[in-house]
Design a protein around this motif. Structure first.
Motif, PDB file in Angstrom:
ATOM      1  N   ARG A   1      -6.439   3.522 -15.823  1.00 52.87           N
ATOM      2  CA  ARG A   1      -5.721   4.733 -15.427  1.00 52.87           C
ATOM      3  C   ARG A   1      -4.911   4.458 -14.169  1.00 52.87           C
ATOM      4  NH1 ARG A   1      -9.362   9.630 -13.723  1.00 52.87           N
ATOM      5  NH2 ARG A   1      -9.381   8.474 -11.768  1.00 52.87           N
ATOM      6  N   ILE A   2      -3.623   4.719 -14.232  1.00 51.38           N
ATOM      7  CA  ILE A   2      -2.744   4.520 -13.090  1.00 51.38           C
ATOM      8  C   ILE A   2      -2.924   5.690 -12.123  1.00 51.38           C
ATOM      9  CG2 ILE A   2      -0.348   4.273 -12.336  1.00 51.38           C
ATOM     10  CD1 ILE A   2       0.293   3.228 -15.158  1.00 51.38           C
ATOM     11  N   ILE A   3      -3.135   5.359 -10.863  1.00 51.96           N
ATOM     12  CA  ILE A   3      -3.257   6.402  -9.848  1.00 51.96           C
ATOM     13  C   ILE A   3      -2.166   6.225  -8.808  1.00 51.96           C
ATOM     14  CG2 ILE A   3      -5.742   6.642 -10.186  1.00 51.96           C
ATOM     15  CD1 ILE A   3      -6.145   5.077  -7.584  1.00 51.96           C
ATOM     16  N   ASN A   4      -1.803   7.306  -8.167  1.00 48.64           N
ATOM     17  CA  ASN A   4      -0.771   7.293  -7.137  1.00 48.64           C
ATOM     18  C   ASN A   4      -1.366   6.789  -5.835  1.00 48.64           C
ATOM     19  OD1 ASN A   4       1.220   7.852  -5.243  1.00 48.64           O
ATOM     20  ND2 ASN A   4       1.835   9.762  -6.253  1.00 48.64           N
ATOM     21  N   GLU A   5      -0.748   5.760  -5.270  1.00 49.79           N
ATOM     22  CA  GLU A   5      -1.270   5.197  -4.018  1.00 49.79           C
ATOM     23  C   GLU A   5      -1.251   6.201  -2.865  1.00 49.79           C
ATOM     24  OE1 GLU A   5       2.855   3.170  -2.366  1.00 49.79           O
ATOM     25  OE2 GLU A   5       0.918   2.396  -1.836  1.00 49.79           O
TER      26      GLU A   5
ATOM     27  N   SER B   1      -3.330   0.712  -9.342  1.00 53.59           N
ATOM     28  CA  SER B   1      -2.342   1.277  -8.425  1.00 53.59           C
ATOM     29  C   SER B   1      -1.354   0.208  -7.999  1.00 53.59           C
ATOM     30  CB  SER B   1      -3.043   1.853  -7.188  1.00 53.59           C
ATOM     31  OG  SER B   1      -2.088   2.389  -6.289  1.00 53.59           O
ATOM     32  N   PHE B   2      -0.069   0.584  -7.941  1.00 55.93           N
ATOM     33  CA  PHE B   2       0.976  -0.315  -7.444  1.00 55.93           C
ATOM     34  C   PHE B   2       1.270   0.087  -6.004  1.00 55.93           C
ATOM     35  CE2 PHE B   2       4.502  -3.015  -7.118  1.00 55.93           C
ATOM     36  CZ  PHE B   2       4.536  -3.840  -8.226  1.00 55.93           C
ATOM     37  N   LEU B   3       1.020  -0.843  -5.097  1.00 59.45           N
ATOM     38  CA  LEU B   3       1.158  -0.562  -3.677  1.00 59.45           C
ATOM     39  C   LEU B   3       2.552  -0.930  -3.163  1.00 59.45           C
ATOM     40  CD1 LEU B   3      -2.257  -2.057  -2.459  1.00 59.45           C
ATOM     41  CD2 LEU B   3      -1.779   0.259  -3.281  1.00 59.45           C
ATOM     42  N   GLY B   4       2.951  -0.284  -2.074  1.00 60.09           N
ATOM     43  CA  GLY B   4       4.188  -0.666  -1.403  1.00 60.09           C
ATOM     44  C   GLY B   4       5.445  -0.293  -2.171  1.00 60.09           C
ATOM     45  N   ARG B   5       6.496  -1.042  -1.903  1.00 55.57           N
ATOM     46  CA  ARG B   5       7.797  -0.721  -2.482  1.00 55.57           C
ATOM     47  C   ARG B   5       7.838  -1.000  -3.983  1.00 55.57           C
ATOM     48  NH1 ARG B   5       8.157  -5.793  -0.291  1.00 55.57           N
ATOM     49  NH2 ARG B   5       9.454  -7.348  -1.354  1.00 55.57           N
ATOM     50  N   ARG B   6       8.374  -0.075  -4.710  1.00 56.61           N
ATOM     51  CA  ARG B   6       8.525  -0.210  -6.151  1.00 56.61           C
ATOM     52  C   ARG B   6       9.610   0.753  -6.589  1.00 56.61           C
ATOM     53  NH1 ARG B   6       4.507   3.165  -4.945  1.00 56.61           N
ATOM     54  NH2 ARG B   6       4.098   5.016  -6.226  1.00 56.61           N
TER      55      ARG B   6
END
Length: 243
Positions: A114-118, A85-90
């Motif tokens: 697997r990429i998940i939505n934060e 997961s990519f957290l914060g601003r992106r």
């Protein structure tokens, strides 16, 4: 006698009690390339096979593992997908770069990142990334990202946290390589000493590298992917399912 790099072992369920100690000993021998067993896929067999290593690849030079515990590289234990997961601003560029990097590593390792939505109401991701304005540490002036990879006393990776410099946005190709590089650390890869043409090269060389994984990257990732499966198998034996 030439040592074979591709090794396989089969432990038929009828061959006696398969204990965790036997599993551990077999993994150690397989990792050293010291045993091979004839290809026989009888029912009830447990099959382990490490990838064939090209003769020109050298550990520490063309590829490197982050660290070892009990003689084996640390790795994940694959029982379900490894969440990222990519957290914060992106921005969209970051999401595209992350998707490309994850696909690249999945293809090489056969792990299931697997990429998940934060924003989803789910547990904390196994690997978390986020942007920072500056990095800290003795090598921070030469870094574009930092990864902390955590493992337990048996060498099983439990989580990883990745910090990326916010200033690297703007070059999608470089961003993809940097994310792939840092995720590589999160999967158990280190910096090889030469690594010409490898994503896991040190940052001083990374900008010169191709956009795809090199042969050292691919071999080490596949090795860690198989080792992750072995660790999961050992967990099954621990629960007594093969006793």
């Amino acid at each position: 006698m030439d040592r074979k790099h591709s090794v396989a072992a089969y432990l038929p369920s009828t061959a006696g009690k398969i204990t965790r100690k036997r599993i551990d000993n077999m993994i150690q021998k397989l990792a050293k390339g010291s045993i091979t067993v004839a290809d026989n896929t009888a029912n009830g067999a447990v099959r382990w096979e490490f990838p064939q290593k090209p003769e020109h690849l050298r550990e520490g030079v063309d590829y490197e593992f982050l660290r070892r515990v009990n003689g084996l590289p640390i790795s994940w234990k694959v029982t379900e997908p490894i969440t990222v997961s990519f957290l914060g601003r992106r921005d969209q560029e970051t999401e595209i770069a992350l998707a490309k990097a994850v696909a690249m590593l999945n293809d090489a390792s056969r792990l299931k990142l697997r990429i998940i939505n934060e924003d989803a109401k789910a547990a904390q991701a196994d690997i978390e990334l986020y942007y920072v304005d500056c990095l800290q540490g003795s090598y921070s002036n030469n870094q574009l990202g930092q990864t902390v990879t955590r493992s337990d006393s048996e060498g099983v990776i439990t989580s990883a946290t990745i910090k990326l410099l916010s200033s690297i946005r703007g070059d999608n190709s470089l961003l993809t390589r940097i994310i792939a590089h840092e995720l590589g650390h999160g999967l158990g890869l280190g910096h090889p000493s030469v690594a010409e043409g490898e994503i896991m090269a040190a940052y001083s060389e990374l900008a010169k590298q191709p956009h795809d994984l090199g042969p050292g990257d691919k071999y080490a990732l596949r090795y860690l992917g198989i080792l992750a499966s072995h660790r999961a198998q050992r967990s099954e034996v621990k629960r007594g399912e093969f006793m």
